[in-house]
Design a protein around this motif. Sequence first.
Motif, PDB file in Angstrom:
ATOM      1  N   TRP A   1       9.828   8.991  -1.323  1.00 17.94           N
ATOM      2  CA  TRP A   1      11.253   9.079  -1.015  1.00 17.94           C
ATOM      3  C   TRP A   1      11.425  10.072   0.120  1.00 17.94           C
ATOM      4  O   TRP A   1      11.071  11.250  -0.025  1.00 17.94           O
ATOM      5  N   PHE A   2      11.953   9.616   1.252  1.00 17.75           N
ATOM      6  CA  PHE A   2      12.310  10.494   2.361  1.00 17.75           C
ATOM      7  C   PHE A   2      13.825  10.673   2.315  1.00 17.75           C
ATOM      8  O   PHE A   2      14.573   9.710   2.523  1.00 17.75           O
ATOM      9  N   THR A   3      14.261  11.877   2.049  1.00 14.97           N
ATOM     10  CA  THR A   3      15.685  12.134   1.818  1.00 14.97           C
ATOM     11  C   THR A   3      16.098  13.402   2.579  1.00 14.97           C
ATOM     12  O   THR A   3      15.262  14.112   3.134  1.00 14.97           O
ATOM     13  N   ASP A   4      17.397  13.664   2.548  1.00 18.63           N
ATOM     14  CA  ASP A   4      17.860  14.962   3.045  1.00 18.63           C
ATOM     15  C   ASP A   4      18.462  15.750   1.888  1.00 18.63           C
ATOM     16  O   ASP A   4      18.667  15.216   0.787  1.00 18.63           O
ATOM     17  N   ASP A   5      18.716  17.029   2.145  1.00 21.14           N
ATOM     18  CA  ASP A   5      19.166  17.912   1.055  1.00 21.14           C
ATOM     19  C   ASP A   5      20.526  17.496   0.501  1.00 21.14           C
ATOM     20  O   ASP A   5      20.822  17.723  -0.674  1.00 21.14           O
ATOM     21  N   ALA A   6      21.350  16.861   1.330  1.00 17.83           N
ATOM     22  CA  ALA A   6      22.647  16.387   0.835  1.00 17.83           C
ATOM     23  C   ALA A   6      22.461  15.306  -0.226  1.00 17.83           C
ATOM     24  O   ALA A   6      23.213  15.238  -1.206  1.00 17.83           O
ATOM     25  N   ALA A   7      21.441  14.452  -0.069  1.00 20.66           N
ATOM     26  CA  ALA A   7      21.199  13.376  -1.035  1.00 20.66           C
ATOM     27  C   ALA A   7      20.533  13.880  -2.310  1.00 20.66           C
ATOM     28  O   ALA A   7      20.675  13.274  -3.371  1.00 20.66           O
TER      29      ALA A   7
ATOM     30  N   SER B   1       0.828  -1.211   0.000  1.00 19.62           N
ATOM     31  CA  SER B   1       0.000   0.000   0.000  1.00 19.62           C
ATOM     32  C   SER B   1       0.860   1.259   0.000  1.00 19.62           C
ATOM     33  O   SER B   1       0.527   2.254  -0.667  1.00 19.62           O
ATOM     34  N   ARG B   2       1.942   1.221   0.764  1.00 16.33           N
ATOM     35  CA  ARG B   2       2.868   2.351   0.815  1.00 16.33           C
ATOM     36  C   ARG B   2       4.283   1.785   0.798  1.00 16.33           C
ATOM     37  O   ARG B   2       4.593   0.847   1.531  1.00 16.33           O
ATOM     38  N   ILE B   3       5.123   2.397  -0.013  1.00 16.49           N
ATOM     39  CA  ILE B   3       6.543   2.041  -0.065  1.00 16.49           C
ATOM     40  C   ILE B   3       7.320   3.314   0.214  1.00 16.49           C
ATOM     41  O   ILE B   3       7.055   4.355  -0.404  1.00 16.49           O
ATOM     42  N   VAL B   4       8.252   3.240   1.146  1.00 14.61           N
ATOM     43  CA  VAL B   4       9.065   4.410   1.466  1.00 14.61           C
ATOM     44  C   VAL B   4      10.540   4.051   1.325  1.00 14.61           C
ATOM     45  O   VAL B   4      11.034   3.137   1.991  1.00 14.61           O
ATOM     46  N   PHE B   5      11.223   4.760   0.430  1.00 14.82           N
ATOM     47  CA  PHE B   5      12.682   4.727   0.396  1.00 14.82           C
ATOM     48  C   PHE B   5      13.188   5.779   1.369  1.00 14.82           C
ATOM     49  O   PHE B   5      12.677   6.909   1.396  1.00 14.82           O
ATOM     50  N   VAL B   6      14.216   5.427   2.130  1.00 12.34           N
ATOM     51  CA  VAL B   6      14.865   6.396   3.003  1.00 12.34           C
ATOM     52  C   VAL B   6      16.325   6.477   2.571  1.00 12.34           C
ATOM     53  O   VAL B   6      17.039   5.478   2.594  1.00 12.34           O
ATOM     54  N   ALA B   7      16.733   7.671   2.135  1.00  9.81           N
ATOM     55  CA  ALA B   7      18.088   7.837   1.599  1.00  9.81           C
ATOM     56  C   ALA B   7      18.643   9.170   2.082  1.00  9.81           C
ATOM     57  O   ALA B   7      18.088  10.226   1.768  1.00  9.81           O
ATOM     58  N   ALA B   8      19.702   9.121   2.866  1.00  9.73           N
ATOM     59  CA  ALA B   8      20.285  10.336   3.422  1.00  9.73           C
ATOM     60  C   ALA B   8      21.787  10.344   3.192  1.00  9.73           C
ATOM     61  O   ALA B   8      22.434   9.298   3.183  1.00  9.73           O
ATOM     62  N   GLY B   9      22.330  11.550   2.977  1.00  6.17           N
ATOM     63  CA  GLY B   9      23.778  11.707   2.868  1.00  6.17           C
ATOM     64  C   GLY B   9      24.240  11.971   1.449  1.00  6.17           C
ATOM     65  O   GLY B   9      23.668  11.475   0.472  1.00  6.17           O
ATOM     66  N   GLY B  10      25.304  12.739   1.345  1.00  5.61           N
ATOM     67  CA  GLY B  10      25.833  13.128   0.043  1.00  5.61           C
ATOM     68  C   GLY B  10      26.321  11.966  -0.802  1.00  5.61           C
ATOM     69  O   GLY B  10      26.349  12.053  -2.031  1.00  5.61           O
TER      70      GLY B  10
END
Length: 260
Positions: free
Chosen positions: A241-247, A200-209
Amino acid sequence: MATAHHPPSAPILVSFTNTDALVESLAAFVAKAQRESIDKKGKFTVALSGGSLPKLLRGLIDDPSIKWNKWHVYYVDERVVPLDHADSNHRACVEILFSKVPIPQEQIHPIDTTLLDDLEELSDSYEKELIKEFAQKDSARFPIFDLILLGMGPDGHTASLFPGHDLLSEEDRWVAYLEDSPKPPPKRITLTFPVINHASRIVFVAAGGEKADTLKAVLDDPEAGLPAARVKPVFPGQLYWFTDDAATVKVSYPRTEFRL
């Protein structure tokens, strides 16, 4: 969460200024998904990855809205090692998250370590665990998880689905094994793309340059076929996609403001 920039099935990209903001918002998203699932059917079925993901779920630990007794947890993939081995995804999730919250142990589903010497039996056994939970209740050909949480490697792999591997084209099995992972350890089991894509929901989590080039390739050039770009939910599932600005520093794909 707003979807104004995208067609209904397109990935929703949210980027945060730092990891702490990502962790807080991810916890709020998971809490909402949990609430909706429990309201609908009295439980919450989740599949988790290993790697850096468990650390990014730390926002759940002290959240009073999390009803751990309603969670049923499976693993997106697992290394074929004992559960107390340093490479075990289960061990990482227990040490970082589950040992700190009141989740019933019988509602966490690790691999059967009596079958480590027989990969076919091991993957069949894990598929049977999924069948117990999903087959009687869902008419779909594949299980429908309420939430699958994924990470992404520098080569664009997700779960234990690696670039150029035969398992990328697996269409029937729920759980498959590999003996030739390009990243150690070589022996693993993994959910297949059809299972991932039916959530139903898929979340990628990707953080870092260090994720910046790969994230650009996945989001800006999905037809290039990196494994992470093959995560395409079956309607009405949704990919985030849950990410940070570096990624996301190199990504052209439009961002969406996070709001629940």
